[in-house]
Design a protein around this motif. Structure first.
Motif, mmCIF file in Angstrom:
data_model
loop_
_atom_site.group_PDB
_atom_site.id
_atom_site.type_symbol
_atom_site.label_atom_id
_atom_site.label_comp_id
_atom_site.label_asym_id
_atom_site.label_seq_id
_atom_site.Cartn_x
_atom_site.Cartn_y
_atom_site.Cartn_z
ATOM 1 N N ILE A 184 -12.315 6.758 2.949
ATOM 2 C CA ILE A 184 -10.862 6.615 3.003
ATOM 3 C C ILE A 184 -10.477 5.299 2.336
ATOM 4 C CG2 ILE A 184 -8.853 6.401 4.507
ATOM 5 C CD1 ILE A 184 -10.453 7.965 6.627
ATOM 6 N N TYR A 185 -9.567 5.373 1.359
ATOM 7 C CA TYR A 185 -9.120 4.174 0.654
ATOM 8 C C TYR A 185 -7.605 4.058 0.747
ATOM 9 C CZ TYR A 185 -13.761 4.414 -1.485
ATOM 10 O OH TYR A 185 -15.114 4.464 -1.697
ATOM 11 N N TYR A 186 -7.130 2.873 1.093
ATOM 12 C CA TYR A 186 -5.713 2.559 1.064
ATOM 13 C C TYR A 186 -5.478 1.688 -0.164
ATOM 14 C CZ TYR A 186 -5.799 4.174 5.899
ATOM 15 O OH TYR A 186 -5.963 4.930 7.027
ATOM 16 N N GLU A 232 -1.249 3.114 9.818
ATOM 17 C CA GLU A 232 -0.123 3.633 9.059
ATOM 18 C C GLU A 232 1.177 3.644 9.866
ATOM 19 O OE1 GLU A 232 -1.391 7.412 7.422
ATOM 20 O OE2 GLU A 232 -3.428 6.650 7.399
ATOM 21 N N THR A 254 -10.621 -0.012 2.920
ATOM 22 C CA THR A 254 -11.379 1.216 3.143
ATOM 23 C C THR A 254 -11.937 1.228 4.554
ATOM 24 O OG1 THR A 254 -13.197 2.608 2.327
ATOM 25 C CG2 THR A 254 -13.540 0.229 2.265
ATOM 26 N N VAL A 282 0.853 -1.187 0.000
ATOM 27 C CA VAL A 282 0.000 0.000 0.000
ATOM 28 C C VAL A 282 0.891 1.240 0.000
ATOM 29 C CG1 VAL A 282 -1.775 1.269 1.265
ATOM 30 C CG2 VAL A 282 -1.778 -1.231 1.287
ATOM 31 N N ASP A 283 0.703 2.107 -0.997
ATOM 32 C CA ASP A 283 1.557 3.294 -1.052
ATOM 33 C C ASP A 283 0.786 4.615 -1.127
ATOM 34 O OD1 ASP A 283 0.688 2.933 -3.647
ATOM 35 O OD2 ASP A 283 2.688 2.817 -4.549
ATOM 36 N N TYR A 284 -0.548 4.555 -1.122
ATOM 37 C CA TYR A 284 -1.333 5.795 -1.111
ATOM 38 C C TYR A 284 -2.574 5.660 -0.235
ATOM 39 C CZ TYR A 284 1.228 8.250 -4.784
ATOM 40 O OH TYR A 284 2.198 8.903 -5.501
ATOM 41 N N LYS A 285 -2.879 6.744 0.445
ATOM 42 C CA LYS A 285 -4.154 6.897 1.154
ATOM 43 C C LYS A 285 -4.934 7.991 0.433
ATOM 44 C CE LYS A 285 -5.910 8.658 5.592
ATOM 45 N NZ LYS A 285 -5.477 9.197 6.920
ATOM 46 N N PHE A 325 -8.005 -3.184 -2.339
ATOM 47 C CA PHE A 325 -8.089 -1.911 -1.625
ATOM 48 C C PHE A 325 -8.528 -2.199 -0.198
ATOM 49 C CE2 PHE A 325 -12.364 -2.659 -3.110
ATOM 50 C CZ PHE A 325 -13.169 -2.258 -2.051
ATOM 51 N N GLU A 360 -8.497 10.181 0.223
ATOM 52 C CA GLU A 360 -9.663 10.587 1.007
ATOM 53 C C GLU A 360 -10.650 11.330 0.101
ATOM 54 O OE1 GLU A 360 -8.710 12.135 5.078
ATOM 55 O OE2 GLU A 360 -6.663 12.037 4.290
ATOM 56 N N VAL A 409 1.761 6.751 1.674
ATOM 57 C CA VAL A 409 1.964 5.921 2.863
ATOM 58 C C VAL A 409 2.878 4.766 2.467
ATOM 59 C CG1 VAL A 409 -0.250 6.533 3.936
ATOM 60 C CG2 VAL A 409 -0.126 4.574 2.377
#
Length: 232
Positions: free
Chosen positions: A49-51, A96, A62, A28-31, A60, A33, A213
């Motif tokens: 919110i999505y990871y 995180e 969420t 996982v490299d982005y959060k 994903f 919103e 992230v």
């Protein structure tokens, strides 16, 4: 004795392979919103919110409130597994930073996979959305008469193609169509709208924050075991 050792070696090889196959990792490299908005009922609005992984959009995680207003963490791999469980805002913040409690995961299958033959993406041109130049795509039925008769919804996706990532596609059918045809651009999902058959907007998600992230979700074993979240 040699045949026995050979047999043990085969069994050991199978066991090691099974252990390797049973462990799945998701980087996982982005959060992301979004403001999730119901124009006709603002009491349902929430912060989505999505990871995600920028180079793999088959999964994903969420966090969003359930029907009772309790915050739930939900993970899905569109190719196979999912889990969910209650979390607190503090738990969500810790995702995180540190490992979190173990939870069971479950097999996932898309019962609507056949629908990829009834839906498709249609390019609608470029436009400025939330200050970003985006490519627009409509996801809707390929059978207008059926769409009208069954009062099917359709969705609009606005994608910023200057950002290098695969598109976030939450609905299983939307993902399966992309996977089969790759007929929408890669990039950052800036906004998603859902419309009723009469054109009324009944749901929208608008991007508000993009945060890099760095952690990994690991599924360990079979459906009776657990997942682990590791910070790099």
């Amino acid at each position: 004795m040699k045949p026995i050792f050979t047999l043990l070696a085969v069994f050991l090889s199978i066991y090691i392979q099974a252990q390797t196959d049973s462990l799945k990792k998701y980087v996982v490299d982005y959060k992301l919103e979004y403001d999730a908005i119901y124009p006709q009922d603002s009491t349902k609005n929430y912060k989505a919110i999505y990871y995600i992984g920028s180079t793999a959009n088959n999964f994903f995680a969420t966090a969003k409130p359930d029907k009772e207003g309790k915050l739930k963490l939900y993970f899905r791999d569109n190719d196979g597994r999912s889990f969910n469980g209650n979390v607190t805002p503090d738990d969500l913040a810790s995702i995180e930073k540190i490992s979190i409690a173990q939870k069971a995961f479950y097999e996932f299958s898309n019962p609507y996979k056949y629908q990829i033959n009834n839906y498709d993406y249609f390019a609608t041109g470029d436009s400025i959305v939330n200050g970003r130049k985006c490519s627009g795509y409509s996801l809707r039925s390929t059978k207008p008469k059926r769409e009208k008769r069954k009062k099917l919804i359709h969705e609009m996706y606005y994608i910023d193609t200057t950002t290098k990532m695969l598109p976030l596609l939450i609905e299983p059918t939307a993902y399966e169509i992309w996977k089969a045809r790759k007929n929408i651009s890669n990039g950052l999902l800036v906004q998603k709208d859902a419309f009723k058959i009469d054109g009324t907007l009944f749901y929208t998600e608008k991007l508000v924050h993009v945060t890099p992230v760095d952690f990994t979700i690991t599924l360990i074993g079979d459906t009776t075991t657990v997942y682990r979240i590791d910070v790099h």
